[in-house]
Write a protein that holds these residues in place. Structure first.
Motif, PDB file in Angstrom:
ATOM      1  N   GLU A   1      23.776   1.894  12.292  1.00 35.92           N
ATOM      2  CA  GLU A   1      23.824   0.713  13.166  1.00 35.92           C
ATOM      3  C   GLU A   1      25.058   0.806  14.034  1.00 35.92           C
ATOM      4  N   CYS A   2      24.926   0.438  15.289  1.00 37.26           N
ATOM      5  CA  CYS A   2      26.094   0.488  16.167  1.00 37.26           C
ATOM      6  C   CYS A   2      25.945  -0.490  17.320  1.00 37.26           C
ATOM      7  N   GLN A   3      27.038  -1.209  17.618  1.00 34.81           N
ATOM      8  CA  GLN A   3      27.001  -2.176  18.721  1.00 34.81           C
ATOM      9  C   GLN A   3      27.721  -1.652  19.954  1.00 34.81           C
ATOM     10  N   ASN A   4      27.896  -0.352  20.003  1.00 37.41           N
ATOM     11  CA  ASN A   4      28.544   0.256  21.173  1.00 37.41           C
ATOM     12  C   ASN A   4      27.572   1.165  21.903  1.00 37.41           C
ATOM     13  N   ILE A   5      27.863   1.351  23.187  1.00 37.85           N
ATOM     14  CA  ILE A   5      27.200   2.438  23.905  1.00 37.85           C
ATOM     15  C   ILE A   5      28.223   3.545  24.082  1.00 37.85           C
ATOM     16  N   SER A   6      27.938   4.684  23.474  1.00 35.57           N
ATOM     17  CA  SER A   6      28.729   5.899  23.734  1.00 35.57           C
ATOM     18  C   SER A   6      27.693   6.904  24.208  1.00 35.57           C
ATOM     19  N   THR A   7      27.825   7.356  25.430  1.00 36.62           N
ATOM     20  CA  THR A   7      26.710   8.070  26.066  1.00 36.62           C
ATOM     21  C   THR A   7      26.434   9.442  25.456  1.00 36.62           C
ATOM     22  N   TYR A   8      27.314   9.902  24.567  1.00 39.96           N
ATOM     23  CA  TYR A   8      27.144  11.230  23.971  1.00 39.96           C
ATOM     24  C   TYR A   8      26.633  11.166  22.536  1.00 39.96           C
ATOM     25  N   CYS A   9      26.320   9.964  22.030  1.00 40.21           N
ATOM     26  CA  CYS A   9      26.084   9.823  20.586  1.00 40.21           C
ATOM     27  C   CYS A   9      24.664   9.373  20.273  1.00 40.21           C
ATOM     28  N   GLY A  10      24.054   9.997  19.253  1.00 38.86           N
ATOM     29  CA  GLY A  10      22.696   9.659  18.847  1.00 38.86           C
ATOM     30  C   GLY A  10      22.562   8.246  18.296  1.00 38.86           C
ATOM     31  N   PHE A  11      23.676   7.638  17.843  1.00 39.46           N
ATOM     32  CA  PHE A  11      23.625   6.289  17.276  1.00 39.46           C
ATOM     33  C   PHE A  11      23.876   5.194  18.325  1.00 39.46           C
ATOM     34  N   SER A  12      24.077   5.583  19.577  1.00 42.28           N
ATOM     35  CA  SER A  12      24.402   4.627  20.647  1.00 42.28           C
ATOM     36  C   SER A  12      23.410   3.453  20.639  1.00 42.28           C
ATOM     37  N   MET A  13      23.932   2.243  20.897  1.00 46.81           N
ATOM     38  CA  MET A  13      23.133   1.017  20.815  1.00 46.81           C
ATOM     39  C   MET A  13      21.868   1.089  21.686  1.00 46.81           C
TER      40      MET A  13
ATOM     41  N   SER B   1      30.231   5.694   9.348  1.00 51.30           N
ATOM     42  CA  SER B   1      29.237   4.713   9.819  1.00 51.30           C
ATOM     43  C   SER B   1      29.381   4.543  11.317  1.00 51.30           C
ATOM     44  N   GLY B   2      28.345   3.955  11.933  1.00 52.43           N
ATOM     45  CA  GLY B   2      28.462   3.513  13.318  1.00 52.43           C
ATOM     46  C   GLY B   2      29.381   2.293  13.331  1.00 52.43           C
ATOM     47  N   GLU B   3      29.462   1.631  14.463  1.00 52.70           N
ATOM     48  CA  GLU B   3      30.376   0.498  14.561  1.00 52.70           C
ATOM     49  C   GLU B   3      29.565  -0.785  14.717  1.00 52.70           C
ATOM     50  N   ALA B   4      29.278  -1.434  13.592  1.00 51.27           N
ATOM     51  CA  ALA B   4      28.500  -2.678  13.624  1.00 51.27           C
ATOM     52  C   ALA B   4      29.214  -3.680  12.732  1.00 51.27           C
TER      53      ALA B   4
ATOM     54  N   LYS C   1      32.740  -3.016  21.740  1.00 50.26           N
ATOM     55  CA  LYS C   1      34.174  -3.116  21.435  1.00 50.26           C
ATOM     56  C   LYS C   1      34.904  -1.800  21.710  1.00 50.26           C
ATOM     57  N   LYS C   2      34.155  -0.707  21.576  1.00 46.17           N
ATOM     58  CA  LYS C   2      34.794   0.591  21.782  1.00 46.17           C
ATOM     59  C   LYS C   2      35.245   0.787  23.229  1.00 46.17           C
ATOM     60  N   SER C   3      34.711  -0.008  24.154  1.00 43.62           N
ATOM     61  CA  SER C   3      35.112   0.164  25.552  1.00 43.62           C
ATOM     62  C   SER C   3      36.581  -0.242  25.771  1.00 43.62           C
TER      63      SER C   3
ATOM     64  N   GLU D   1      19.778  12.033  13.083  1.00 48.04           N
ATOM     65  CA  GLU D   1      21.145  12.513  12.880  1.00 48.04           C
ATOM     66  C   GLU D   1      22.054  12.017  13.998  1.00 48.04           C
ATOM     67  N   GLN D   2      23.365  11.896  13.690  1.00 45.29           N
ATOM     68  CA  GLN D   2      24.312  11.555  14.754  1.00 45.29           C
ATOM     69  C   GLN D   2      24.434  12.730  15.712  1.00 45.29           C
ATOM     70  N   PHE D   3      24.476  13.928  15.148  1.00 44.38           N
ATOM     71  CA  PHE D   3      24.448  15.144  15.968  1.00 44.38           C
ATOM     72  C   PHE D   3      23.823  16.238  15.115  1.00 44.38           C
TER      73      PHE D   3
END
Ligand code: SF4
Length: 372
Positions: A87-99, A132-135, A201-203, A339-341
């Motif tokens: 679970e993740c509440q961020n958008i990170s454009t390089y990550c499989g878990f991105s929101m 974990s992702g960031e949730a 929040k990661k932004s 997978e995350q990567f």
């Protein structure tokens, strides 16, 4: 309120473009000077990661081997990650878990954590890295404290790689049995950071930048840093990462430090690396860290392929993950979750141990025990 000292003040005194210019202006004479200077400084690190130092790679590799053996012996410490949640509440454009990635979300229950634990224990794992992702709402401090309480009797050493937390939360995790915290700035280029982290929040670049200070204040035993190699020019980003460690070592001198070298790997729905880092470049970077700083633990994950990992055993690495699954439940519960990567070295823990022995090194499964 008096604001506390943090790396932000040091960081503000440096300019990305000026550092870049300096790195690319280094001469072979500067490199040789740095190689032979007794006490190394940040200037030496800058010289050793420059393009000019590539011509001295053989000398650097020999020095790296000698220094690492002197300081750490012929050992490689082994660990494996346990992914707790995607679970993740961020958008990170390089990550499989991105929101914004439409994947099925999964967070391990107590029962699922135990099933994963049994497989890891069968592999001989004693050092576990909880990821974990960031949730914050669903996978926040209470979830982590429960996980650490549950897993602590089964592992000798617990590290975490989760969202940035407060000093009090890190202290609570430390008291519960967490030994180290890993947090990567991803890139120290502020504008580029904003582009890769547009939402969540990661932004907040500064909040992340000050996270190792909060970990340091919590008196955690070890802090792990790194940049995501491939987002920006690795030489400049690595200079800032080392500057960060240099600052932290002065400020929180009782804490140990480690560096990881995640190179951008494919994952579902993500971007390609902007900057390609060749194997030779990564070797140069590892050597630069080791020659600059004898005490750093240098960690190589299964993102790297087996040929590179086999070679790096005698060349500066002090710890490695093996047999890793980068999806929650990947060992036992839900082997097919996303997978995350993609891992690159898919050998089992036993196979990696055998390779380490063949290289004349001792694979170490446990070098720590909780105080009772
Ligand atoms: S890198 Fe971390 S914060 Fe960003 S999307 Fe992936 S799991 Fe979430």
């Amino acid at each position: 309120m008096v604001s506390m000292k943090s790396f932000k003040d040091t960081f503000a005194r440096y300019n990305w473009d000026e550092i870049k210019e300096r790195i690319y202006a280094v001469t072979p004479t500067d490199v040789r000077y740095s190689l032979h200077r007794r006490k190394k400084t940040m200037d030496d690190f800058l010289n050793l990661l420059s393009p000019a130092a590539a011509g001295e790679l053989e000398t650097m590799a020999r020095m790296t081997q000698r220094i690492t053996q002197k300081r750490f012996g012929k050992t490689i410490q082994l660990y494996a990650p346990m992914y707790l949640s995607n679970e993740c509440q961020n958008i990170s454009t390089y990550c499989g878990f991105s929101m914004d990635n439409g994947i099925k979300r999964k967070t391990l229950s107590n029962q699922a954590m135990m099933l994963e634990t049994y497989v890891l224990k069968d592999m001989g794992v004693e050092h576990v890295l909880l990821v974990s992702g960031e949730a914050n709402k669903t996978v926040g401090i209470d979830y982590f404290l429960n996980a650490v309480q549950l897993l602590r009797p089964h592992f000798a050493h617990i590290s975490i790689e989760v969202q940035p937390l407060s000093t009090e939360e890190y202290r609570a995790l430390h008291d519960a049995g967490v030994h180290s915290v890993l947090v990567y700035q991803e890139t120290y280029h502020q504008d580029v950071y904003r582009q890769y982290h547009p939402k969540g929040k990661k932004s907040n670049f500064d909040f992340r930048l000050e996270t190792p200070d909060r970990i340091g204040r919590s008196e955690m035993h070890k802090i792990g840093l790194g940049v995501l190699l491939g987002l920006e020019d690795w030489r400049v980003d690595s200079f800032f990462n080392a500057l960060h460690i240099d600052y932290l070592q002065r400020q929180y001198w009782q804490t140990k430090y480690s560096v990881s070298f995640p190179r951008l790997r494919p994952a579902e729905g993500i971007i390609e690396p902007n900057f390609i880092m060749e194997d030779r470049d990564l070797l140069q970077l590892i050597c630069a860290y080791r020659i600059w700083n004898e005490d750093l633990e240098l960690s190589i994950s299964t993102r790297e392929n087996e040929i590179f990992r086999n070679h790096i055993i005698g060349l500066g690495a002090t710890s490695m993950s093996a047999g890793s699954k980068t999806n929650p439940g990947g060992y036992a519960v839900d082997k097919q979750s996303l997978e995350q990567f993609e891992t690159s070295d898919e050998r089992s823990m036993d196979e990696v141990r055998a390779v380490i022995r063949q290289a004349g090194y001792d694979p170490v499964m446990k070098d720590w025990e909780h105080y009772l």
